[in-house]
Design a protein around this motif. Structure first.
Motif, PDB file in Angstrom:
ATOM      1  N   TRP A  17     -47.107 -33.714  22.059  1.00 52.52           N
ATOM      2  CA  TRP A  17     -47.502 -32.648  22.976  1.00 52.52           C
ATOM      3  C   TRP A  17     -46.944 -32.887  24.376  1.00 52.52           C
ATOM      4  CZ3 TRP A  17     -49.087 -27.867  22.819  1.00 52.52           C
ATOM      5  CH2 TRP A  17     -49.561 -27.282  23.996  1.00 52.52           C
ATOM      6  N   ALA A  18     -46.961 -34.130  24.816  1.00 58.88           N
ATOM      7  CA  ALA A  18     -46.471 -34.445  26.163  1.00 58.88           C
ATOM      8  C   ALA A  18     -45.009 -34.038  26.329  1.00 58.88           C
ATOM      9  CB  ALA A  18     -46.651 -35.932  26.452  1.00 58.88           C
ATOM     10  N   VAL A  19     -44.208 -34.196  25.291  1.00 56.68           N
ATOM     11  CA  VAL A  19     -42.802 -33.797  25.360  1.00 56.68           C
ATOM     12  C   VAL A  19     -42.654 -32.282  25.210  1.00 56.68           C
ATOM     13  CG1 VAL A  19     -40.537 -34.004  24.260  1.00 56.68           C
ATOM     14  CG2 VAL A  19     -41.978 -36.034  24.561  1.00 56.68           C
ATOM     15  N   VAL A  20     -43.314 -31.709  24.214  1.00 59.12           N
ATOM     16  CA  VAL A  20     -43.179 -30.270  23.935  1.00 59.12           C
ATOM     17  C   VAL A  20     -43.651 -29.425  25.124  1.00 59.12           C
ATOM     18  CG1 VAL A  20     -44.085 -28.404  22.477  1.00 59.12           C
ATOM     19  CG2 VAL A  20     -43.287 -30.517  21.436  1.00 59.12           C
ATOM     20  N   SER A  21     -44.681 -29.854  25.798  1.00 61.32           N
ATOM     21  CA  SER A  21     -45.244 -29.044  26.893  1.00 61.32           C
ATOM     22  C   SER A  21     -44.610 -29.324  28.250  1.00 61.32           C
ATOM     23  CB  SER A  21     -46.758 -29.260  26.972  1.00 61.32           C
ATOM     24  OG  SER A  21     -47.049 -30.608  27.321  1.00 61.32           O
ATOM     25  N   ASP A  22     -43.660 -30.255  28.315  1.00 56.30           N
ATOM     26  CA  ASP A  22     -42.975 -30.580  29.572  1.00 56.30           C
ATOM     27  C   ASP A  22     -41.635 -29.860  29.598  1.00 56.30           C
ATOM     28  OD1 ASP A  22     -41.664 -31.643  31.758  1.00 56.30           O
ATOM     29  OD2 ASP A  22     -42.135 -33.736  31.258  1.00 56.30           O
ATOM     30  N   LEU A  23     -41.573 -28.735  30.306  1.00 51.73           N
ATOM     31  CA  LEU A  23     -40.366 -27.914  30.317  1.00 51.73           C
ATOM     32  C   LEU A  23     -39.164 -28.634  30.914  1.00 51.73           C
ATOM     33  CD1 LEU A  23     -41.952 -24.494  31.326  1.00 51.73           C
ATOM     34  CD2 LEU A  23     -41.343 -25.306  29.044  1.00 51.73           C
ATOM     35  N   THR A  24     -39.399 -29.645  31.736  1.00 55.30           N
ATOM     36  CA  THR A  24     -38.276 -30.387  32.305  1.00 55.30           C
ATOM     37  C   THR A  24     -37.573 -31.236  31.248  1.00 55.30           C
ATOM     38  OG1 THR A  24     -39.594 -32.331  32.951  1.00 55.30           O
ATOM     39  CG2 THR A  24     -39.436 -30.525  34.554  1.00 55.30           C
ATOM     40  N   ARG A  25     -38.178 -31.386  30.075  1.00 57.30           N
ATOM     41  CA  ARG A  25     -37.598 -32.217  29.018  1.00 57.30           C
ATOM     42  C   ARG A  25     -36.922 -31.393  27.919  1.00 57.30           C
ATOM     43  NH1 ARG A  25     -41.009 -37.349  27.448  1.00 57.30           N
ATOM     44  NH2 ARG A  25     -38.906 -37.915  26.804  1.00 57.30           N
ATOM     45  N   LEU A  26     -36.892 -30.071  28.059  1.00 57.16           N
ATOM     46  CA  LEU A  26     -36.275 -29.227  27.027  1.00 57.16           C
ATOM     47  C   LEU A  26     -34.844 -29.643  26.705  1.00 57.16           C
ATOM     48  CD1 LEU A  26     -37.471 -25.604  27.873  1.00 57.16           C
ATOM     49  CD2 LEU A  26     -37.829 -26.831  25.722  1.00 57.16           C
ATOM     50  N   GLY A  27     -34.092 -30.009  27.714  1.00 56.11           N
ATOM     51  CA  GLY A  27     -32.698 -30.384  27.506  1.00 56.11           C
ATOM     52  C   GLY A  27     -32.515 -31.638  26.676  1.00 56.11           C
ATOM     53  N   GLU A  28     -33.567 -32.453  26.551  1.00 54.49           N
ATOM     54  CA  GLU A  28     -33.485 -33.675  25.758  1.00 54.49           C
ATOM     55  C   GLU A  28     -33.481 -33.395  24.259  1.00 54.49           C
ATOM     56  OE1 GLU A  28     -36.150 -36.891  26.941  1.00 54.49           O
ATOM     57  OE2 GLU A  28     -36.453 -35.839  28.849  1.00 54.49           O
ATOM     58  N   TRP A  29     -33.989 -32.234  23.860  1.00 47.03           N
ATOM     59  CA  TRP A  29     -34.102 -31.994  22.424  1.00 47.03           C
ATOM     60  C   TRP A  29     -33.702 -30.594  21.978  1.00 47.03           C
ATOM     61  CZ3 TRP A  29     -38.112 -28.639  20.886  1.00 47.03           C
ATOM     62  CH2 TRP A  29     -39.078 -28.358  21.857  1.00 47.03           C
ATOM     63  N   SER A  30     -33.579 -29.645  22.866  1.00 47.12           N
ATOM     64  CA  SER A  30     -33.211 -28.283  22.468  1.00 47.12           C
ATOM     65  C   SER A  30     -31.705 -28.072  22.627  1.00 47.12           C
ATOM     66  CB  SER A  30     -33.959 -27.248  23.308  1.00 47.12           C
ATOM     67  OG  SER A  30     -33.507 -25.947  22.973  1.00 47.12           O
ATOM     68  N   PRO A  31     -30.962 -27.863  21.529  1.00 48.04           N
ATOM     69  CA  PRO A  31     -29.510 -27.734  21.622  1.00 48.04           C
ATOM     70  C   PRO A  31     -29.033 -26.471  22.323  1.00 48.04           C
ATOM     71  CG  PRO A  31     -30.223 -27.236  19.393  1.00 48.04           C
ATOM     72  CD  PRO A  31     -31.438 -27.725  20.144  1.00 48.04           C
ATOM     73  N   SER A  32     -29.866 -25.457  22.425  1.00 46.16           N
ATOM     74  CA  SER A  32     -29.441 -24.217  23.072  1.00 46.16           C
ATOM     75  C   SER A  32     -29.789 -24.182  24.559  1.00 46.16           C
ATOM     76  CB  SER A  32     -30.071 -23.007  22.372  1.00 46.16           C
ATOM     77  OG  SER A  32     -31.479 -23.056  22.486  1.00 46.16           O
ATOM     78  N   HIS A  33     -30.635 -25.106  25.012  1.00 52.91           N
ATOM     79  CA  HIS A  33     -31.124 -25.105  26.396  1.00 52.91           C
ATOM     80  C   HIS A  33     -30.021 -25.526  27.364  1.00 52.91           C
ATOM     81  CE1 HIS A  33     -34.059 -25.498  29.631  1.00 52.91           C
ATOM     82  NE2 HIS A  33     -33.528 -26.679  29.914  1.00 52.91           N
ATOM     83  N   LEU A  34     -29.756 -24.675  28.364  1.00 53.71           N
ATOM     84  CA  LEU A  34     -28.757 -24.969  29.393  1.00 53.71           C
ATOM     85  C   LEU A  34     -29.396 -25.260  30.748  1.00 53.71           C
ATOM     86  CD1 LEU A  34     -26.148 -22.180  28.533  1.00 53.71           C
ATOM     87  CD2 LEU A  34     -26.095 -24.597  27.850  1.00 53.71           C
TER      88      LEU A  34
END
Length: 143
Positions: A17-34
């Motif tokens: 949850w700590a990772v999923v709910s931290d929008l600053t970490r999206l780039g660490e795991w979402s391949p489409s996130h720019l």
């Protein structure tokens, strides 16, 4: 059109949850996130708004998200407006499972322009979601 992906993660649900709910970490795991066009809401709460830049179908796009439901530790629901009048509804769900967690990502899309790109978009989003959840699992179980 709806797309669902699910994965088991050998990590504490609170850590997931700590990772999923931290929008600053999206780039660490979402391949489409720019990136985001402004600061990430922190913490995320119901009513939080942000604009995400992402690549889908080979093109950069922006989606204006609003968090409509937040069940801390368990579920984020957000609704977005994308290009060409496409609306997106997304849910991140984290559930305890044995010694770990199950993470589910569900997205649905609507809008008149989907008729022309539905099949292609569905295949691409499925691949993005599956890759994102695999990267999330690797991130949480590394080390």
């Amino acid at each position: 059109m709806s797309v669902t992906s699910r994965i088991e993660v050998a990590a504490d649900p609170a850590a997931v949850w700590a990772v999923v709910s931290d929008l600053t970490r999206l780039g660490e795991w979402s391949p489409s996130h720019l990136g985001l066009t402004g600061p990430a809401p922190s913490p995320v709460v119901e009513g939080s708004e942000y604009t995400e830049k992402l690549r889908v179908l080979g093109m950069p796009n922006e989606i204006r998200w609003t968090v409509s439901t937040l069940e801390p530790g368990r579920r984020i629901v957000q609704d977005g407006q994308g290009p060409m009048g496409i609306s997106v509804h997304g849910e991140y769900i984290v559930e305890a499972s044995g010694d770990g967690a199950v993470v589910t990502l569900e997205q649905s899309f609507s809008g008149a322009t989907l008729v022309a790109i539905r099949g292609q978009l569905e295949r691409e989003v499925q691949g993005i979601q599956d890759t994102a959840l695999e990267r999330l699992r690797e991130l949480l179980t590394a080390g």
